[in-house]
Design a protein around this motif. Structure first.
Motif, PDB file in Angstrom:
ATOM      1  N   SER A 144       0.819  -1.214   0.000  1.00 19.73           N
ATOM      2  CA  SER A 144       0.000   0.000   0.000  1.00 19.73           C
ATOM      3  C   SER A 144       0.856   1.269   0.000  1.00 19.73           C
ATOM      4  N   ILE A 145       2.126   1.163   0.378  1.00 17.13           N
ATOM      5  CA  ILE A 145       2.965   2.365   0.392  1.00 17.13           C
ATOM      6  C   ILE A 145       4.205   2.200  -0.504  1.00 17.13           C
ATOM      7  N   SER A 146       4.073   1.357  -1.539  1.00 19.98           N
ATOM      8  CA  SER A 146       5.209   1.089  -2.451  1.00 19.98           C
ATOM      9  C   SER A 146       5.778   2.371  -3.030  1.00 19.98           C
ATOM     10  N   SER A 147       4.882   3.239  -3.504  1.00 21.21           N
ATOM     11  CA  SER A 147       5.333   4.437  -4.193  1.00 21.21           C
ATOM     12  C   SER A 147       6.080   5.365  -3.220  1.00 21.21           C
ATOM     13  N   GLU A 148       5.487   5.617  -2.064  1.00 19.06           N
ATOM     14  CA  GLU A 148       6.119   6.504  -1.073  1.00 19.06           C
ATOM     15  C   GLU A 148       7.495   5.961  -0.650  1.00 19.06           C
ATOM     16  N   ILE A 149       7.564   4.655  -0.419  1.00 21.69           N
ATOM     17  CA  ILE A 149       8.846   4.078   0.025  1.00 21.69           C
ATOM     18  C   ILE A 149       9.884   4.237  -1.085  1.00 21.69           C
ATOM     19  N   THR A 150       9.494   3.948  -2.323  1.00 20.65           N
ATOM     20  CA  THR A 150      10.456   4.003  -3.435  1.00 20.65           C
ATOM     21  C   THR A 150      11.001   5.420  -3.592  1.00 20.65           C
ATOM     22  N   PHE A 151      10.110   6.419  -3.545  1.00 23.76           N
ATOM     23  CA  PHE A 151      10.587   7.803  -3.683  1.00 23.76           C
ATOM     24  C   PHE A 151      11.427   8.226  -2.488  1.00 23.76           C
ATOM     25  N   LYS A 152      11.088   7.726  -1.317  1.00 28.53           N
ATOM     26  CA  LYS A 152      11.917   8.037  -0.141  1.00 28.53           C
ATOM     27  C   LYS A 152      13.326   7.452  -0.337  1.00 28.53           C
ATOM     28  N   LEU A 153      13.384   6.212  -0.813  1.00 27.35           N
ATOM     29  CA  LEU A 153      14.698   5.577  -0.991  1.00 27.35           C
ATOM     30  C   LEU A 153      15.567   6.359  -1.982  1.00 27.35           C
ATOM     31  N   PHE A 154      14.940   6.933  -3.024  1.00 27.82           N
ATOM     32  CA  PHE A 154      15.721   7.668  -4.027  1.00 27.82           C
ATOM     33  C   PHE A 154      16.426   8.896  -3.443  1.00 27.82           C
ATOM     34  N   LYS A 155      16.026   9.302  -2.229  1.00 32.10           N
ATOM     35  CA  LYS A 155      16.700  10.453  -1.597  1.00 32.10           C
ATOM     36  C   LYS A 155      17.982  10.008  -0.888  1.00 32.10           C
ATOM     37  N   TYR A 156      18.191   8.708  -0.779  1.00 34.12           N
ATOM     38  CA  TYR A 156      19.364   8.200  -0.054  1.00 34.12           C
ATOM     39  C   TYR A 156      20.402   7.679  -1.048  1.00 34.12           C
ATOM     40  N   ASP A 157      21.622   7.576  -0.518  1.00 30.80           N
ATOM     41  CA  ASP A 157      22.729   7.121  -1.335  1.00 30.80           C
ATOM     42  C   ASP A 157      22.956   5.630  -1.034  1.00 30.80           C
ATOM     43  N   PHE A 158      22.690   4.759  -1.989  1.00 34.16           N
ATOM     44  CA  PHE A 158      22.920   3.324  -1.766  1.00 34.16           C
ATOM     45  C   PHE A 158      23.264   2.667  -3.095  1.00 34.16           C
ATOM     46  N   LYS A 159      23.732   1.404  -3.014  1.00 29.09           N
ATOM     47  CA  LYS A 159      24.241   0.728  -4.220  1.00 29.09           C
ATOM     48  C   LYS A 159      23.185  -0.057  -4.983  1.00 29.09           C
ATOM     49  N   LEU A 160      22.295  -0.697  -4.245  1.00 34.78           N
ATOM     50  CA  LEU A 160      21.387  -1.644  -4.903  1.00 34.78           C
ATOM     51  C   LEU A 160      20.146  -1.885  -4.042  1.00 34.78           C
ATOM     52  N   ALA A 161      19.007  -2.022  -4.707  1.00 35.20           N
ATOM     53  CA  ALA A 161      17.791  -2.424  -3.993  1.00 35.20           C
ATOM     54  C   ALA A 161      17.205  -3.651  -4.689  1.00 35.20           C
ATOM     55  N   ILE A 162      16.805  -4.624  -3.889  1.00 32.82           N
ATOM     56  CA  ILE A 162      16.062  -5.779  -4.406  1.00 32.82           C
ATOM     57  C   ILE A 162      14.733  -5.751  -3.666  1.00 32.82           C
ATOM     58  N   LEU A 163      13.680  -5.358  -4.380  1.00 34.45           N
ATOM     59  CA  LEU A 163      12.410  -5.086  -3.709  1.00 34.45           C
ATOM     60  C   LEU A 163      11.261  -5.843  -4.348  1.00 34.45           C
ATOM     61  N   MET A 164      10.414  -6.372  -3.499  1.00 31.63           N
ATOM     62  CA  MET A 164       9.212  -7.054  -3.995  1.00 31.63           C
ATOM     63  C   MET A 164       8.042  -6.088  -3.978  1.00 31.63           C
ATOM     64  N   TYR A 165       7.360  -6.026  -5.122  1.00 30.45           N
ATOM     65  CA  TYR A 165       6.204  -5.146  -5.280  1.00 30.45           C
ATOM     66  C   TYR A 165       5.022  -5.959  -5.806  1.00 30.45           C
ATOM     67  N   GLN A 166       3.853  -5.332  -5.771  1.00 28.21           N
ATOM     68  CA  GLN A 166       2.731  -5.891  -6.535  1.00 28.21           C
ATOM     69  C   GLN A 166       3.140  -5.867  -8.016  1.00 28.21           C
ATOM     70  N   TYR A 167       2.762  -6.909  -8.758  1.00 22.80           N
ATOM     71  CA  TYR A 167       3.241  -7.085 -10.130  1.00 22.80           C
ATOM     72  C   TYR A 167       2.963  -5.861 -11.023  1.00 22.80           C
ATOM     73  N   GLU A 168       1.758  -5.300 -10.927  1.00 19.16           N
ATOM     74  CA  GLU A 168       1.407  -4.158 -11.793  1.00 19.16           C
ATOM     75  C   GLU A 168       2.267  -2.942 -11.463  1.00 19.16           C
ATOM     76  N   PHE A 169       2.558  -2.763 -10.188  1.00 19.35           N
ATOM     77  CA  PHE A 169       3.416  -1.639  -9.789  1.00 19.35           C
ATOM     78  C   PHE A 169       4.817  -1.855 -10.371  1.00 19.35           C
ATOM     79  N   ALA A 170       5.309  -3.095 -10.254  1.00 19.65           N
ATOM     80  CA  ALA A 170       6.641  -3.418 -10.780  1.00 19.65           C
ATOM     81  C   ALA A 170       6.699  -3.152 -12.286  1.00 19.65           C
ATOM     82  N   GLN A 171       5.631  -3.495 -12.981  1.00 18.44           N
ATOM     83  CA  GLN A 171       5.593  -3.258 -14.436  1.00 18.44           C
ATOM     84  C   GLN A 171       5.703  -1.771 -14.749  1.00 18.44           C
ATOM     85  N   ARG A 172       5.008  -0.947 -13.958  1.00 17.43           N
ATOM     86  CA  ARG A 172       5.054   0.497 -14.201  1.00 17.43           C
ATOM     87  C   ARG A 172       6.430   1.065 -13.855  1.00 17.43           C
TER      88      ARG A 172
END
Ligand code: SAM
Length: 269
Positions: free
Chosen positions: A111-139
């Motif tokens: 339910s908060i995939s989008s908010e979490i993803t945009f929050k993560l983009f504000k941080y400096d990191f090497k790699l994310a492996i994240l599970m999402y709802q399939y339609e969200f992942a497609q977008r």
């Protein structure tokens, strides 16, 4: 093993609407995809009963797990104790300041995939492996000229390289959810194109995708206030005309940036 943990702590199907990943092979594949080195710090968002957490702890130098639910915090503390290489944060991932981390691996609360993803983009990191709802992942991974291409795709391409690495069947979870899931690999990198003002670019992309069936010319004219250009009716003739005749779904991320940069320069004059 994961079933035993669920049983031991009395966590039943439908617990707080959460779906725990119980397929051991898939849990292992997710952790393998993160290619965790012994010196790395890994962040996990929504640790649940710790089924991913225990695998991350076996590989990483340090694991930081965030969990909001007090009962699951109890389970995590009971299972893992307080070893030096483990930091458990009881809180809402959207509210806490994230400590530094190298990689993030998580089966996210959808339910908060989008908010979490945009929050993560504000941080400096090497790699994310994240599970999402399939339609969200497609977008998230979509490219221009496809039906899934959206504001989310343009943002993601600006911040990172993304690819879908696994589609996950419902049966991998307890209880099985109604939706399909997918794991996405996100590798942050500097943008391939110049953006003069990040907020202006991102707001522009959001505004035009609000009317994705409209040609860019109409969307830009409608959003002249948000874009801060009073004389848009005249100024629009100075923008590349071939881009104005397209719809947002047909523009590459760098073409959004090209338009945003010209408008930003004019606004700042
Ligand atoms: N990692 C576990 C797994 O793979 O089975 C649990 C994943 S479950 C889909 C999502 C977890 O995120 C749940 O444990 C839930 O309590 C937690 N959660 C939901 N919203 C959260 C938030 N805003 N901040 C932190 N944790 C959250």
């Amino acid at each position: 093993m994961v079933y035993e943990i669920l049983r031991k702590y009395g966590i039943r199907g439908g617990y707080h609407d959460q779906h725990f990943l119980i397929d051991e092979r898939i849990l292992d594949r997710i952790v393998d995809a993160a290619d965790i080195k012994p010196h790395e710090t890994v962040l996990e968002i929504g640790a649940g009963i710790g089924n991913l957490t225990e695998r991350l702890m076996a590989k990483a130098g340090h694991v930081i797990a965030i969990e909001r639910d007090p009962e699951l915090i109890f389970v995590l503390k009971d299972r893992f104790g307080e070893p030096e290489n483990f930091t458990l944060i009881h809180g809402d991932v959207l509210e806490v300041d994230l400590p530094p981390f190298d990689k993030v691996v998580a089966n996210l609360p959808y339910s908060i995939s989008s908010e979490i993803t945009f929050k993560l983009f504000k941080y400096d990191f090497k790699l994310a492996i994240l599970m999402y709802q399939y339609e969200f992942a497609q977008r998230l991974v979509a490219h221009a000229n496809s039906k899934d291409y959206s504001r989310l795709s343009v943002n993601a391409h600006y911040f990172a390289d993304t690819s879908m690495i696994m589609k996950i069947p419902r049966g991998a979870f307890s209880p099985p959810p109604e939706v399909l899931s997918a794991v996405v690999e996100i590798k942050p990198r500097p943008a391939h194109f110049e953006v003069l003002e990040e907020k202006y670019f991102l707001d522009f992309v959001t505004a035009v995708f609000g009317q994705r069936r409209k040609k860019m010319r109409n969307s830009i004219l409608r959003n002249k206030q948000l874009l801060g250009i009073d004389d848009m009716k005249d100024f629009i003739n100075e923008l590349p005309q071939e881009l104005l005749d397209k719809r947002p779904e047909n523009l590459e991320p760098e073409q959004f940036a090209e338009l945003a940069n010209i408008m930003f320069r004019h606004k700042e004059k």
